[in-house]
Motif scaffolding. Structure first.
Motif, PDB file in Angstrom:
ATOM      1  N   GLU A  14      37.504  27.526   2.616  1.00  0.00           N
ATOM      2  CA  GLU A  14      36.431  27.288   3.582  1.00  0.00           C
ATOM      3  C   GLU A  14      36.759  27.814   4.969  1.00  0.00           C
ATOM      4  OE1 GLU A  14      37.825  22.706   4.639  1.00  0.00           O
ATOM      5  OE2 GLU A  14      36.009  23.079   3.468  1.00  0.00           O
ATOM      6  N   ASN A  15      38.051  28.100   5.223  1.00  0.00           N
ATOM      7  CA  ASN A  15      38.462  28.654   6.514  1.00  0.00           C
ATOM      8  C   ASN A  15      38.512  30.176   6.500  1.00  0.00           C
ATOM      9  OD1 ASN A  15      38.860  26.040   7.630  1.00  0.00           O
ATOM     10  ND2 ASN A  15      40.870  25.929   6.604  1.00  0.00           N
ATOM     11  N   GLY A  16      38.161  30.783   5.358  1.00  0.00           N
ATOM     12  CA  GLY A  16      38.168  32.234   5.256  1.00  0.00           C
ATOM     13  C   GLY A  16      39.498  32.819   4.841  1.00  0.00           C
ATOM     14  N   SER A  17      40.483  31.964   4.573  1.00  0.00           N
ATOM     15  CA  SER A  17      41.793  32.458   4.146  1.00  0.00           C
ATOM     16  C   SER A  17      41.763  32.806   2.657  1.00  0.00           C
ATOM     17  CB  SER A  17      42.869  31.400   4.400  1.00  0.00           C
ATOM     18  OG  SER A  17      42.940  31.096   5.779  1.00  0.00           O
ATOM     19  N   SER A  18      42.399  33.905   2.300  1.00  0.00           N
ATOM     20  CA  SER A  18      42.430  34.355   0.906  1.00  0.00           C
ATOM     21  C   SER A  18      43.585  33.702   0.152  1.00  0.00           C
ATOM     22  CB  SER A  18      42.571  35.876   0.844  1.00  0.00           C
ATOM     23  OG  SER A  18      41.470  36.506   1.462  1.00  0.00           O
ATOM     24  N   TYR A  19      43.377  33.460  -1.125  1.00  0.00           N
ATOM     25  CA  TYR A  19      44.459  32.991  -1.985  1.00  0.00           C
ATOM     26  C   TYR A  19      44.200  33.472  -3.408  1.00  0.00           C
ATOM     27  CZ  TYR A  19      41.327  29.221  -3.594  1.00  0.00           C
ATOM     28  OH  TYR A  19      40.277  28.500  -4.119  1.00  0.00           O
ATOM     29  N   THR A  20      45.237  33.458  -4.213  1.00  0.00           N
ATOM     30  CA  THR A  20      45.151  33.901  -5.600  1.00  0.00           C
ATOM     31  C   THR A  20      45.309  32.709  -6.527  1.00  0.00           C
ATOM     32  OG1 THR A  20      46.047  36.091  -5.078  1.00  0.00           O
ATOM     33  CG2 THR A  20      46.217  35.369  -7.360  1.00  0.00           C
ATOM     34  N   ALA A  21      44.484  32.651  -7.541  1.00  0.00           N
ATOM     35  CA  ALA A  21      44.579  31.603  -8.561  1.00  0.00           C
ATOM     36  C   ALA A  21      44.828  32.260  -9.915  1.00  0.00           C
ATOM     37  CB  ALA A  21      43.302  30.758  -8.596  1.00  0.00           C
ATOM     38  N   PHE A  22      45.314  31.464 -10.858  1.00  0.00           N
ATOM     39  CA  PHE A  22      45.783  31.977 -12.143  1.00  0.00           C
ATOM     40  C   PHE A  22      44.860  31.496 -13.269  1.00  0.00           C
ATOM     41  CE2 PHE A  22      49.242  31.624  -9.188  1.00  0.00           C
ATOM     42  CZ  PHE A  22      49.929  32.825  -9.332  1.00  0.00           C
ATOM     43  N   ASN A  23      44.429  32.435 -14.108  1.00  0.00           N
ATOM     44  CA  ASN A  23      43.563  32.110 -15.241  1.00  0.00           C
ATOM     45  C   ASN A  23      44.408  31.697 -16.438  1.00  0.00           C
ATOM     46  OD1 ASN A  23      41.155  32.817 -13.892  1.00  0.00           O
ATOM     47  ND2 ASN A  23      41.438  34.972 -14.397  1.00  0.00           N
ATOM     48  N   ILE A  24      44.225  30.459 -16.881  1.00  0.00           N
ATOM     49  CA  ILE A  24      44.975  29.943 -18.036  1.00  0.00           C
ATOM     50  C   ILE A  24      44.108  30.073 -19.284  1.00  0.00           C
ATOM     51  CG2 ILE A  24      46.027  27.907 -19.082  1.00  0.00           C
ATOM     52  CD1 ILE A  24      46.826  26.952 -16.351  1.00  0.00           C
ATOM     53  N   HIS A  25      44.664  30.714 -20.290  1.00  0.00           N
ATOM     54  CA  HIS A  25      44.026  30.806 -21.605  1.00  0.00           C
ATOM     55  C   HIS A  25      44.792  29.915 -22.574  1.00  0.00           C
ATOM     56  CE1 HIS A  25      41.458  34.613 -21.178  1.00  0.00           C
ATOM     57  NE2 HIS A  25      41.916  34.338 -19.965  1.00  0.00           N
ATOM     58  N   ILE A  26      44.051  29.192 -23.412  1.00  0.00           N
ATOM     59  CA  ILE A  26      44.682  28.318 -24.399  1.00  0.00           C
ATOM     60  C   ILE A  26      44.088  28.621 -25.761  1.00  0.00           C
ATOM     61  CG2 ILE A  26      45.210  25.945 -25.073  1.00  0.00           C
ATOM     62  CD1 ILE A  26      44.884  25.091 -22.202  1.00  0.00           C
ATOM     63  N   ASN A  27      44.966  28.868 -26.729  1.00  0.00           N
ATOM     64  CA  ASN A  27      44.548  29.167 -28.103  1.00  0.00           C
ATOM     65  C   ASN A  27      43.540  30.310 -28.159  1.00  0.00           C
ATOM     66  OD1 ASN A  27      46.222  27.087 -28.907  1.00  0.00           O
ATOM     67  ND2 ASN A  27      44.578  25.580 -28.989  1.00  0.00           N
TER      68      ASN A  27
END
Length: 488
Positions: A14-27
């Protein structure tokens, strides 16, 4: 259980800062998207419950922004961490593990918790509509269905709920739904074209358990419906005379006698898979694959209605693994058909002193692996004198101390409004896009993952080797515990 983190997504807070998230796949399917600090918080919860010495090392924090190479290294390390944690059965069954994945799925889908009606089908197409909450986990949904159709408590977990896809006039099993997911969310994510449904079917492998279900009208009817469907789709093989007998019993309504007869027939209680390619007994052999009765069954067509058959007992499998095979391409190759393939491999004790790896290329490799693991788990349970659990045995999963992606907002509830920023599209859209083609998603996105027979941690290492024109990245489990050699 097969977990992987094949890729990442970029967000802005919400402050405009960028971040990276990780996609978890299961089965083999996308499950959720989480930040590093969410996984770190999850690790801290597990440390409190199980102790630091029980857990694998967690990738360290870094003070400065990560380069792309460092980010990819973190993704790989986090993937290794969740794979190793999930292999410990006590951790995979604990409240913290299941509540984290359940909350993460809800947050990733931006699904509010609200009353909904969910349709559960039998194998004959009969529909059971149940009133649940949209975020109810799988076991809650199963118990609701069981209560509505009056399955006795001691037999509820003889059954499971499965995600099934209708294709070419048949129903193809995609996977058994796990307790760390919401069936409503999982179905909603893949069912944009109405091709998927949730089906109730028996979830055990040893046909002797059928005897426990024949004394209840409800459970006997469920077995009968599934048996009829298996015979109709030729998952159970019958001679002409046997088929005539079965038809006569069906017309008379003699369900108990029908079940007693069908239990004597070949492949009763098996799950069958699409034709696939194996290197046994010869390279590039086309086989029909089926799993059941403590074995992996191969059938090789030799002529019209003529097959050569092979049986691989689960008690003689040293271990197995899932591998993603990436085709090698030269600079001049633009062949779009050169897509990654999934391969399941198992090391088999062919004779007393001979172990051999057998490899099978199949888009359903993960489902095959899950079936093998379920048979192993059931065999161990019976050897230990245990029984199939009952609702009263369940450890009820609480929503837990979940750290959301923005580090402050709780998991969405029915009295909260959803808001979607331009940087974070609607959860359903993202989820559906990631699962646009579920089979190819499993092939493209599933990364190397090993299933082991023991319930202990293993020493693992990455290995890479070239085989022909393919680069195979293999995660091998070098420690296992033999569960029996009575077949030698």
């Amino acid at each position: 259980m097969h977990l992987s983190i094949p890729d990442t997504r970029d967000f802005q807070d919400e402050n405009g800062s960028s971040y990276t998230a990780f996609n978890i796949h299961i089965n083999g399917a996308y499950h959720c998207t989480v930040r590093y600090r969410q996984l770190h918080h999850f690790h801290e919860q597990l440390k409190k419950q199980f102790g630091a010495s029980t857990l694998p090392p967690f990738p360290p924090k870094r003070l400065l922004a990560l380069s792309q190479a460092q980010l990819d290294d973190r993704r790989t390390s986090l993937e290794r961490y969740i794979q190793m944690v999930s292999q410990d059965t006590s951790i995979a069954a604990c409240d913290n593990f299941n509540s984290f994945l359940l909350n993460a799925q809800q947050e990733s889908m931006q699904q509010i918790s609200e009353p909904v009606v969910l349709d559960i089908y039998l194998m004959n197409g009969h529909k059971i509509s149940v009133n649940i909450t949209s975020t109810d986990q799988t076991e809650n949904v199963l118990e609701t269905v069981a209560s509505q159709i009056e399955i006795p408590d001691e037999h509820v977990y003889y059954f499971g709920i499965y995600l099934v896809k209708k294709e070419e006039g048949d129903n193809c099993i995609v996977r058994k739904l796990q307790d760390f997911e919401s069936p409503y969310i999982s179905l909603k994510a893949v069912n944009q074209e109405g091709t998927h449904r949730i089906v109730l079917r028996k979830s055990y492998w040893d046909s002797s358990y059928d005897d426990d279900l024949l004394n209840s009208r409800v459970t006997m009817n469920l077995l009968y419906v599934q048996a009829l469907n298996d015979v109709e789709r030729q998952w159970v093989l019958a001679t002409k005379d046997q088929f005539i007998q079965l038809t006569a019993l069906q017309q008379k309504g003699s369900k108990r006698d029908y079940l007693r007869l069908v239990r004597t027939l070949k492949f009763y209680g098996y799950i069958h898979f699409r034709p696939c390619i194996t290197d046994y007994p010869e390279p590039n052999t086309l086989v029909l694959l089926a799993v059941g009765n403590k074995e992996l069954n191969f059938r090789i067509q030799m002529g019209t209605d003529q097959y050569k058959e092979g049986s691989f007992k689960i008690t003689r499998m040293r271990c197995w693994r899932i591998t993603t095979i990436y085709p090698e391409r030269d600079n001049n190759s633009n062949n779009k058909d050169d897509k990654p393939q999934l391969e399941i491999s198992f090391e088999y004790l062919l004779s007393k002193d001979k172990l051999q790896w057998i490899n099978i290329k199949s888009s359903q490799s993960i489902l095959v692996s899950m079936c093998l693991q379920a048979m192993v788990d059931e065999l161990i349970m019976k050897k230990q004198g245990k029984r199939i659990k009952r609702p009263s045995d369940r450890v009820r999963v609480s929503r837990g101390d979940y750290l959301s992606r923005d580090n402050k907002s709780p998991v969405l509830t029915s009295n909260q409004n959803l808001s979607h920023s331009n940087s974070e599209p609607n959860g359903l859209y993202v989820y559906s896009e990631l699962l646009e083609n579920e089979d190819q998603s499993a092939i493209d996105k599933a990364v190397d993952s090993v299933k082991k027979i023991s319930d202990k941690f293993a020493n693992v290492s990455f290995k890479s080797s070239r085989s022909g024109q393919n680069l195979q990245s293999v995660l091998e489990n070098n420690a296992f515990e033999e569960i029996g050699d009575e077949d030698l």
